[in-house]
Write a protein that holds these residues in place. Structure first.
Motif, PDB file in Angstrom:
ATOM      1  N   ASP A   1      10.584 -14.973  -0.932  1.00  0.00           N
ATOM      2  CA  ASP A   1      10.949 -16.424  -1.705  1.00  0.00           C
ATOM      3  C   ASP A   1       9.697 -17.318  -1.370  1.00  0.00           C
ATOM      4  N   ASN A   2       9.161 -17.264  -0.182  1.00  0.00           N
ATOM      5  CA  ASN A   2       8.152 -18.425   0.305  1.00  0.00           C
ATOM      6  C   ASN A   2       7.076 -18.126   0.966  1.00  0.00           C
ATOM      7  N   LEU A   3       5.938 -17.267   0.334  1.00  0.00           N
ATOM      8  CA  LEU A   3       4.969 -16.992   0.915  1.00  0.00           C
ATOM      9  C   LEU A   3       4.265 -17.781   1.898  1.00  0.00           C
ATOM     10  N   ALA A   4       4.093 -18.964   1.758  1.00  0.00           N
ATOM     11  CA  ALA A   4       3.173 -19.945   2.400  1.00  0.00           C
ATOM     12  C   ALA A   4       4.106 -21.132   3.204  1.00  0.00           C
ATOM     13  N   GLU A   5       5.157 -20.929   3.717  1.00  0.00           N
ATOM     14  CA  GLU A   5       6.095 -21.912   4.092  1.00  0.00           C
ATOM     15  C   GLU A   5       5.691 -22.460   5.410  1.00  0.00           C
ATOM     16  N   TYR A   6       4.744 -21.864   6.107  1.00  0.00           N
ATOM     17  CA  TYR A   6       4.072 -22.201   7.360  1.00  0.00           C
ATOM     18  C   TYR A   6       2.965 -23.008   7.075  1.00  0.00           C
ATOM     19  N   TYR A   7       2.225 -23.037   5.942  1.00  0.00           N
ATOM     20  CA  TYR A   7       1.292 -23.613   5.743  1.00  0.00           C
ATOM     21  C   TYR A   7       1.282 -24.967   4.541  1.00  0.00           C
ATOM     22  N   THR A   8       2.419 -25.005   3.687  1.00  0.00           N
ATOM     23  CA  THR A   8       2.828 -25.737   2.789  1.00  0.00           C
ATOM     24  C   THR A   8       4.181 -26.186   2.453  1.00  0.00           C
ATOM     25  N   ASP A   9       4.281 -27.100   2.044  1.00  0.00           N
ATOM     26  CA  ASP A   9       5.888 -27.541   1.436  1.00  0.00           C
ATOM     27  C   ASP A   9       6.051 -26.832   0.149  1.00  0.00           C
ATOM     28  N   LYS A  10       5.139 -26.443  -0.622  1.00  0.00           N
ATOM     29  CA  LYS A  10       5.470 -25.822  -1.725  1.00  0.00           C
ATOM     30  C   LYS A  10       6.088 -24.728  -1.515  1.00  0.00           C
ATOM     31  N   GLN A  11       7.140 -24.387  -2.879  1.00  0.00           N
ATOM     32  CA  GLN A  11       7.738 -23.142  -2.853  1.00  0.00           C
ATOM     33  C   GLN A  11       6.730 -22.188  -3.670  1.00  0.00           C
ATOM     34  N   LEU A  12       6.518 -21.107  -2.896  1.00  0.00           N
ATOM     35  CA  LEU A  12       5.685 -20.035  -3.494  1.00  0.00           C
ATOM     36  C   LEU A  12       6.159 -18.648  -3.542  1.00  0.00           C
ATOM     37  N   PRO A  13       7.060 -18.239  -4.524  1.00  0.00           N
ATOM     38  CA  PRO A  13       7.682 -16.998  -4.047  1.00  0.00           C
ATOM     39  C   PRO A  13       6.762 -15.909  -4.767  1.00  0.00           C
ATOM     40  N   GLY A  14       6.894 -14.708  -4.142  1.00  0.00           N
ATOM     41  CA  GLY A  14       6.234 -13.779  -4.684  1.00  0.00           C
ATOM     42  C   GLY A  14       6.451 -12.297  -4.505  1.00  0.00           C
ATOM     43  N   VAL A  15       5.855 -11.620  -5.066  1.00  0.00           N
ATOM     44  CA  VAL A  15       6.342  -9.809  -5.022  1.00  0.00           C
ATOM     45  C   VAL A  15       4.957  -9.203  -4.808  1.00  0.00           C
ATOM     46  N   GLY A  16       4.877  -8.132  -4.208  1.00  0.00           N
ATOM     47  CA  GLY A  16       3.873  -7.430  -3.513  1.00  0.00           C
ATOM     48  C   GLY A  16       4.134  -6.116  -3.012  1.00  0.00           C
ATOM     49  N   ILE A  17       3.166  -5.157  -2.622  1.00  0.00           N
ATOM     50  CA  ILE A  17       3.054  -3.827  -1.898  1.00  0.00           C
ATOM     51  C   ILE A  17       1.889  -3.702  -1.342  1.00  0.00           C
ATOM     52  N   SER A  18       2.093  -2.980  -0.284  1.00  0.00           N
ATOM     53  CA  SER A  18       0.857  -2.569   0.517  1.00  0.00           C
ATOM     54  C   SER A  18       0.853  -0.965   0.665  1.00  0.00           C
ATOM     55  N   ILE A  19      -0.268  -0.435   0.280  1.00  0.00           N
ATOM     56  CA  ILE A  19      -0.809   0.835   0.723  1.00  0.00           C
ATOM     57  C   ILE A  19      -1.537   0.826   2.147  1.00  0.00           C
ATOM     58  N   GLY A  20      -1.080   1.463   3.254  1.00  0.00           N
ATOM     59  CA  GLY A  20      -1.866   1.983   4.456  1.00  0.00           C
ATOM     60  C   GLY A  20      -3.019   2.988   4.080  1.00  0.00           C
ATOM     61  N   LEU A  21      -4.038   2.566   3.477  1.00  0.00           N
ATOM     62  CA  LEU A  21      -4.921   3.364   2.846  1.00  0.00           C
ATOM     63  C   LEU A  21      -5.573   4.526   3.910  1.00  0.00           C
ATOM     64  N   THR A  22      -5.961   3.936   4.944  1.00  0.00           N
ATOM     65  CA  THR A  22      -6.622   5.046   6.010  1.00  0.00           C
ATOM     66  C   THR A  22      -5.323   5.971   6.722  1.00  0.00           C
ATOM     67  N   ARG A  23      -4.298   5.241   6.760  1.00  0.00           N
ATOM     68  CA  ARG A  23      -3.162   6.464   7.266  1.00  0.00           C
ATOM     69  C   ARG A  23      -2.828   7.409   6.151  1.00  0.00           C
ATOM     70  N   LEU A  24      -2.743   6.720   4.832  1.00  0.00           N
ATOM     71  CA  LEU A  24      -2.551   7.777   3.592  1.00  0.00           C
ATOM     72  C   LEU A  24      -3.644   8.935   3.672  1.00  0.00           C
ATOM     73  N   PHE A  25      -4.953   8.422   3.669  1.00  0.00           N
ATOM     74  CA  PHE A  25      -6.028   9.448   3.739  1.00  0.00           C
ATOM     75  C   PHE A  25      -5.832  10.326   4.853  1.00  0.00           C
ATOM     76  N   PHE A  26      -5.569   9.915   5.909  1.00  0.00           N
ATOM     77  CA  PHE A  26      -5.293  11.034   6.980  1.00  0.00           C
ATOM     78  C   PHE A  26      -4.328  12.086   6.686  1.00  0.00           C
ATOM     79  N   VAL A  27      -3.228  11.424   6.288  1.00  0.00           N
ATOM     80  CA  VAL A  27      -1.980  12.268   5.981  1.00  0.00           C
ATOM     81  C   VAL A  27      -2.273  13.283   4.937  1.00  0.00           C
ATOM     82  N   LEU A  28      -3.050  12.668   3.885  1.00  0.00           N
ATOM     83  CA  LEU A  28      -3.462  13.838   2.673  1.00  0.00           C
ATOM     84  C   LEU A  28      -4.165  14.773   3.113  1.00  0.00           C
ATOM     85  N   ALA A  29      -5.332  14.537   4.160  1.00  0.00           N
ATOM     86  CA  ALA A  29      -6.354  15.449   4.686  1.00  0.00           C
ATOM     87  C   ALA A  29      -5.568  16.323   5.335  1.00  0.00           C
ATOM     88  N   GLU A  30      -4.601  15.847   6.054  1.00  0.00           N
ATOM     89  CA  GLU A  30      -3.822  16.852   7.432  1.00  0.00           C
ATOM     90  C   GLU A  30      -2.985  17.584   6.456  1.00  0.00           C
TER      91      GLU A  30
END
Length: 453
Positions: free
Chosen positions: A307-336
């Motif tokens: 709901d609020n990405l930047a609450e520690y830096y601004t009073d503005k309400q900045l909701p968001g949605v996102g994902i993260s891929i741990g690319l190095t770990r994924l590469f290691f797992v795929l190789a293994e």
């Protein structure tokens, strides 16, 4: 003078050229997919002021961060890409257009214990959509659709995106009178696939002090499964117990409907009530992506709505949605697990030009003309035996060698040798370029090999 023994620190990955080409190709595919969805690339500094990085940290984060002094400055290496994004959006709020859609692929650093598949320096590949005050629910369906198309483009077939909504969970726990313990319950339930239902029940009734009958009700609720429409139908039986639960059900139904519109087949996503994500800042839809043939690996891509990405830096309400891929770990797992495509071309060039005369000008001119056609070229001008030069091309897996001797130059042609078949032809440079380009275009360029449906 004594020599220093070359070594790579534990927890840091170094790849040989062929594997680095595969890693780079994975990044290239991801950038292409992210760009196709209208995300802009972003890069933030590796080093930030410690107070900026630790604004929402503390606890385990502060223990793992690489922190150091430079003069009077208290500095730290970034430990993820989300906190720098929050700072960036708060700092440049007046210069950005919202919703702000960014992707970032970059290295992050965590001083945790190095172990198999866990690194201290690793690449993350993140995408986020940030709203100004509000953010439409469609973004919560678009993000997993990008996951689907990204992994498909990489060459993965057997994976599933698990989707849930924390409002459904929070509302359900509130209906049981457990509002104050909902965060702890979610973190515990999120461990179901790792420790099993019996141990989860023990934690719920032991550490969290929840009555056994309520713990049983939580596990029954979490165990609802089946086809997506069956799960959603079962959840309708809980409607009316709590307003937040009802809101979460509406959002979950909308996300499932939009996922189909985004072209994600039901075989690749599932409503899973056991998905909660351990981080408390997620407030709506959450995702975890697993490989169906290797569930023991855990999530290879995760994220959700906040709901609020930047609450520690601004009073503005900045909701968001996102994902993260741990690319190095994924590469290691795929190789293994044997998923990396060994047939993918990893040569640094499409053709190796071999000058066969003392004057290198004709060979350099030919290489320049080929590069202008988009062909990757190396010129091998070293004074070595012809057999050694061919061996060089073979070791690098360069598919073609182009020979330019006195005969070729006098005829205005080149000799093109196919290193795979051994066939050698006398061709015009244009025809040689066409053959090289066609072969490069026909080569499989997917970094992950298809293991079938």
């Amino acid at each position: 003078m004594s020599k220093v023994q070359p070594r790579t620190l534990s927890g840091f990955m170094e790849l040989l050229p062929p594997q680095q080409m595969q890693m780079e190709r994975m990044m290239e595919v991801l950038r292409g997919i992210y760009g196709r969805y209208g995300f802009t690339p972003l890069d933030t500094p590796l080093i930030e002021a410690s107070e900026v990085l630790l604004a929402k940290g503390g606890g385990e984060t502060e223990k793992q961060i690489y922190r150091f002094q430079k003069g009077d400055a208290d500095l730290s290496l970034r430990f993820d890409l989300t906190v720098p994004l929050a700072k960036y959006v708060a700092l440049h709020y007046g210069e950005l257009s919202f919703p702000f859609r960014r992707y970032q692929i970059g290295k992050v650093y965590r001083g945790e214990r190095a172990q198999r598949g866990r690194f201290r320096e690793f690449y993350q590949a993140d995408i986020d959509v940030i709203g100004d005050g509000k953010l439409d629910i469609s973004s919560e369906a678009e993000i997993p659709s990008i996951i689907y198309h990204a992994f498909t483009a990489l060459g993965l077939k057997r994976f599933r995106i698990c989707v849930n909504n924390r409002k459904v969970l929070s509302g359900f726990y509130a209906s049981l009178g457990l509002t104050g313990q909902s965060a702890g319950i979610m973190r515990t339930v999120d461990k179901l696939d790792k420790i099993g239902s019996e141990k989860v029940a023990d934690i719920l009734t032991g550490e969290l002090g929840i009555a056994p009958e309520l713990a049983a009700e939580i596990l029954r609720f979490t165990a609802i499964n089946g086809r997506n429409e069956e799960v959603l139908a079962s959840l309708e039986e809980y409607r009316g117990r709590n307003p937040l639960l009802d809101q979460g059900l509406d959002e979950l139904n909308t996300v499932v409907k939009y996922l189909s519109a985004f072209g994600v087949p039901e075989s690749h996503f599932a409503v899973d009530l056991a998905i909660a994500r351990g981080l408390d800042y997620y407030t709506g839809t959450v995702y975890e992506t697993t490989m169906l043939d290797h569930p023991e690996i855990g999530s290879i891509c995760s994220g959700g709505r906040y709901d609020n990405l930047a609450e520690y830096y601004t009073d503005k309400q900045l909701p968001g949605v996102g994902i993260s891929i741990g690319l190095t770990r994924l590469f290691f797992v795929l190789a293994e697990q044997g998923y990396l495509n060994e047939a993918m071309p990893t040569a640094p060039a499409d053709v190796l030009v071999l000058p066969m005369t003392g004057d290198l000008s004709p060979a350099i001119s030919a290489a320049t003309a080929l590069r202008q056609r988009g062909i990757r070229v190396q010129v091998h001008a070293e004074q070595k035996k012809f057999k050694q030069k061919l061996s060089f091309a073979d070791k690098l897996k360069i598919p073609f060698v182009l020979l330019l001797g006195e005969d070729e130059i006098s005829q205005g042609k080149v000799s093109l040798k196919d290193m795979h078949t051994g066939r050698q032809e006398l061709l015009t440079l244009d025809n040689a370029a066409l053959q090289i380009a066609q072969a490069a275009g026909a080569a499989g360029n997917t970094p992950i090999r298809d293991k079938g449906e």
